[in-house]
Design an enzyme around this catalytic site. Sequence first.
Site, PDB file in Angstrom:
ATOM      1  CG  HIS A 322     -29.198  51.145 -11.166  1.00 41.85           C
ATOM      2  ND1 HIS A 322     -30.464  51.514 -10.757  1.00 41.85           N
ATOM      3  CD2 HIS A 322     -29.360  50.501 -12.358  1.00 41.85           C
ATOM      4  CE1 HIS A 322     -31.347  51.113 -11.651  1.00 41.85           C
ATOM      5  NE2 HIS A 322     -30.705  50.501 -12.642  1.00 41.85           N
ATOM      6  CG  HIS A 359     -34.715  47.290 -18.072  1.00 37.89           C
ATOM      7  ND1 HIS A 359     -33.554  46.686 -17.635  1.00 37.89           N
ATOM      8  CD2 HIS A 359     -34.836  48.426 -17.308  1.00 37.89           C
ATOM      9  CE1 HIS A 359     -33.017  47.391 -16.672  1.00 37.89           C
ATOM     10  NE2 HIS A 359     -33.776  48.452 -16.451  1.00 37.89           N
TER      11      HIS A 359
END
Length: 360
Positions: A322, A359
């Site tokens: 990210h 996730h």
Amino acid sequence: MREVVIRRAGPDDLGTLDAGLRALSLELGHEHRAGIGELTEAGLGEHPAFVGLLAEAGTDLVGVALLSPLFSTTRGAAGVYVSDLWIAAGWRGRRLGERLLAAARDEGAGRGLGALGGAVPAAGCCARQRRGAGLLRTARLRRDDRRDDDDSDGPGAGRAGRSAMKAFLDDRQRAHDPKHFMANGTVLPNPEQPRRVEVLKAGSEAAGCAFAAPEDLGMGPIAAIHSAEYLTFLRTIHARWRRIPDAGAEVIPNIHPDRREASYPRSAVGQAGYHQADTACPIAEGTWEAAYWSAQTALSAAAAVREGARAVYALSRPPGHHAFADLAGGFCFLNNSAIAADWLRAQGKRVAILDVDVHH
């Protein structure tokens, strides 16, 4: 570090070769039956049974390898087989084992042979093929592979004859220990904890990975991706932040510039808002050290691939996908994948990145 020279052992080097092989036998607890007389009988003459390689740093012997020609019915080709590999204790973890394997491959190529097999350690220290297993495993090293295969009973052994996958991890990655982050206006415990290292490492070892410490390739590859202002911010912001009266233990921005093309902020608070995209990337005392070695871990894995390994696992934590060139975000600080990919491209390699962001 002294330069290591790898060369073929000649008639005058049999005593040196014997010393390295005896050291290997001693470390493995094996009976040593091949002295200088046996090496002379088998290694000299018109049709030698083996070739010895010596790795020397100045006058010091730091590694040996013993290789022999063979024919593999599995591969349907002639090749060379590395039966013995030893690296001096002070030189382990420096990829010297891989260099000796490369020299063995080149020795075989000079004879028109491929590199078909070998007994080589995951940690690059010492190994010898087990009795009765030699010809059954001769397909484990292919011509372009320079892996360190493990014949020990450690993690991954006995998995259908597969060798351990090389993996990298640096313990300093645990230094990043964030406490909180904010989501939907609620302060929550930060899930990006040092314990993730233990969980991932345990699972990787169970799957057959053998971990080694990464080398330090320096700031150059990191600076090729991230801006100088951002790297200075990551290195220095926590100490500056702690000088602010009543500042929290972690750097978490509370303001952000309304436009990035405006002048660069001078204060610690302003720079936090400029370089941190969200509240999920708090910076504490050990964050820079952990992020730096997370990137070096990815770079060492890239270097191993460049040197011939078919697959390498880099346990890089904190994560990096990210992170922008000058922005931390989403638990990430340095973009490990981009750093490694850019470094490989600079070595003339073509790179593809598959980002699986799961996730659960």
